[in-house]
Design an enzyme around this catalytic site. Structure first.
Site, PDB file in Angstrom:
ATOM      1  N   THR A   1      42.283  27.298  34.388  1.00 21.99           N
ATOM      2  CA  THR A   1      42.506  28.226  35.359  1.00 21.99           C
ATOM      3  C   THR A   1      41.754  27.857  36.568  1.00 21.99           C
ATOM      4  O   THR A   1      40.717  27.936  36.841  1.00 21.99           O
ATOM      5  CB  THR A   1      41.945  29.827  35.040  1.00 21.99           C
ATOM      6  OG1 THR A   1      43.139  30.061  33.709  1.00 21.99           O
ATOM      7  CG2 THR A   1      42.779  30.592  36.004  1.00 21.99           C
TER       8      THR A   1
ATOM      9  N   LYS B   1      49.372  32.108  36.280  1.00 22.74           N
ATOM     10  CA  LYS B   1      48.095  32.498  35.698  1.00 22.74           C
ATOM     11  C   LYS B   1      47.403  33.494  36.549  1.00 22.74           C
ATOM     12  O   LYS B   1      46.928  34.523  35.927  1.00 22.74           O
ATOM     13  CB  LYS B   1      47.255  31.404  35.573  1.00 22.74           C
ATOM     14  CG  LYS B   1      46.024  31.855  34.657  1.00 22.74           C
ATOM     15  CD  LYS B   1      46.026  32.357  33.173  1.00 22.74           C
ATOM     16  CE  LYS B   1      44.652  32.984  32.545  1.00 22.74           C
ATOM     17  NZ  LYS B   1      43.779  31.870  32.380  1.00 22.74           N
TER      18      LYS B   1
ATOM     19  N   LYS C   1      35.860  34.900  38.709  1.00 21.50           N
ATOM     20  CA  LYS C   1      36.255  33.707  39.190  1.00 21.50           C
ATOM     21  C   LYS C   1      37.828  33.699  39.581  1.00 21.50           C
ATOM     22  O   LYS C   1      38.352  33.385  40.631  1.00 21.50           O
ATOM     23  CB  LYS C   1      35.846  32.466  38.336  1.00 21.50           C
ATOM     24  CG  LYS C   1      36.798  31.150  38.811  1.00 21.50           C
ATOM     25  CD  LYS C   1      36.803  30.063  37.869  1.00 21.50           C
ATOM     26  CE  LYS C   1      37.921  30.291  36.719  1.00 21.50           C
ATOM     27  NZ  LYS C   1      38.260  29.248  35.911  1.00 21.50           N
TER      28      LYS C   1
END
Lengths: 297, 297
Positions: free
Chosen positions: B95, B170, B238
């Protein structure tokens, strides 16, 4: 057992209909008689006030709009408590304030009347199909007495604790929805802005940790430009207000809920009071200077 | 077809294992060799750098920690692009940033290498059971070539659009989770403060409009005092940072996401970096001066 029913809006009408269909004698009252006509044609008797309903019945159900309505129906000059007899039972199914629910229970106790707060979730479809979740607060003994009636109206009927606990549980339900709706609308705007096809995105995100009832049901409606109510924005704002008022009383800081309510206030400002909760997209669009999506042809 | 695999953490190890089990010749690299040992015992070959992996294989997969790691693996002096040949394919499943994904695709195009971004959701369990959702960005032709390999790793494999679209999708997935987690923790604190039994509450709220994967899976863990990772708080932060950076680039105001990230920052401040995403409860507890729930005995 003679049943009284106060409030014959979209929810109340269906729910009361189940009790009539089960063969109970039901007396109804509603602020506007017209919306009770359908029930009267099915043999419900009409009463001219909540007090008259109480006079002629043993168990009174109510499901109306706002806490102020609940207060008037029970404590007003022509209210239920003006005419109810010891041994009778009142069940308020309005989503209302936990504090008012406790007050009604105390008033009831003083005159020998059992009072339950029993708000519901599941919407008009749940009311029609008798699949509501009914969240009950009050005395176990009173709950036991009316449980067979509640089982006619819903499929998940749970006593959550003493008076007010049904309302508290319903507010928990509403709090859970708020954040999911906020992130759903933000995710949808992000997807569009990033050039993705939001319908194809749904294929990738609907089966995992992002899955929710709202994603499955509200996201497609927004894509279709369908902001019709299920559940009115103005009623959802009422519920968030109740939850924030209780949170303040409990000295509880809930920043996510506070933000969600502010965004829903923006839906009001953008003309969405009588649209469905998915109209939250209007607030996020306004915030971002995006013209609202027109309904699909 | 010779396969390369870079990154043998919890996710990568299981995923690479499926390709080995299917009979593919696989060469692996990881920053620390120890975590690849299990795969080497299953006949994976070891390479000393990403460049060496690329030299010896036709399709390279990577799944590492941060965008900076992705950059080093592909564009560093011993990176994949230093040794890859025209006609080879790279699939980054980290990701990571949509912008970096586009940059890698451009670099690839310049040297005849097909590049896909293909992050996943479904966690360690999805990796182990090959039930991941794999969200792919890149050229349809490249996708078609590696699709049979991706089908070995996940059950929902969808091409979302050009380079970067997998990453964007995502991030949509992560945005959807943020608000649900915030309201879940707030609802739980509200329930407790109101004197409800949060387990009984779950019976009433889990079947309707408040239903979500998080409610079903994370709420019980919090009640059990189980903050063990599934997915690390620091990795979730993150992802939220990536989403907010992209939102800024797209001139998109997402207040719910911003608030969720701030609350997760508070989880860091309260020692929760390596706990699971349900550790968000630590932030809400801290905010309300509530002592953290101890783990159940």
């Amino acid at each position: 057992m003679r049943i009284g029913w106060i409030g014959t809006g979209v929810m109340g009408r269906s729910m009361c209909g189940h009790l009539l269909a089960a063969g109970y004698a039901v007396t109804v009252f509603n602020r506007t008689k017209a919306s009770a006509q359908h029930l009267i044609e099915k043999n419900a008797a009409w009463a001219d006030s909540p007090a008259e309903v109480a006079e002629r019945t043993d168990v009174v159900f109510s499901i109306v709009g706002y806490p102020a309505d609940v207060e008037e129906i029970y404590l007003g000059p022509k209210g239920v408590f003006a005419a109810f007899r010891p041994g009778c039972t009142a069940v308020d199914m309005t989503t209302s304030s936990p504090s008012l629910a406790r007050r009604l229970a105390e008033e009831g106790q003083a005159c020998g009347v059992g009072v339950l707060d029993a708000p519901v979730s599941g919407g008009d479809i749940g009311a029609r199909n008798a699949t509501l979740s009914i969240m009950v607060g009050g005395e176990p003994e009173t709950f036991k007495q009316v449980r067979p009636l509640l089982d006619r109206l819903g499929k998940t009927v749970v006593l959550q604790g003493p008076a007010g606990s049904g309302q508290h549980t319903k507010l928990v339900n509403q709090i859970l929805i708020t954040g999911t709706m906020v992130s759903l609308c933000e995710a949808l705007l992000y997807a569009k802005s990033a050039g993705l096809d939001p319908r194809v995105v749904l294929q990738s995100v609907s089966g995992g940790a992002a899955a929710s009832w709202s994603l499955q049901n509200m996201y497609p409606r927004i894509l279709d430009g369908n902001l019709e109510p299920g559940f009115y924005v103005e009623h959802f704002i009422k519920d968030m207000g109740l939850a924030l008022a209780e949170a303040e009383r409990l000295k509880l800081s809930l920043p996510g809920l506070a933000l969600a309510k502010q965004l829903y206030e923006s839906v009001l400002a953008n003309g969405g009071a009588r649209k469905g909760t998915q109209a939250l997209i209007l607030a996020l669009e306004a915030l971002n200077g995006i013209k609202p999506t027109p309904p699909a042809a």
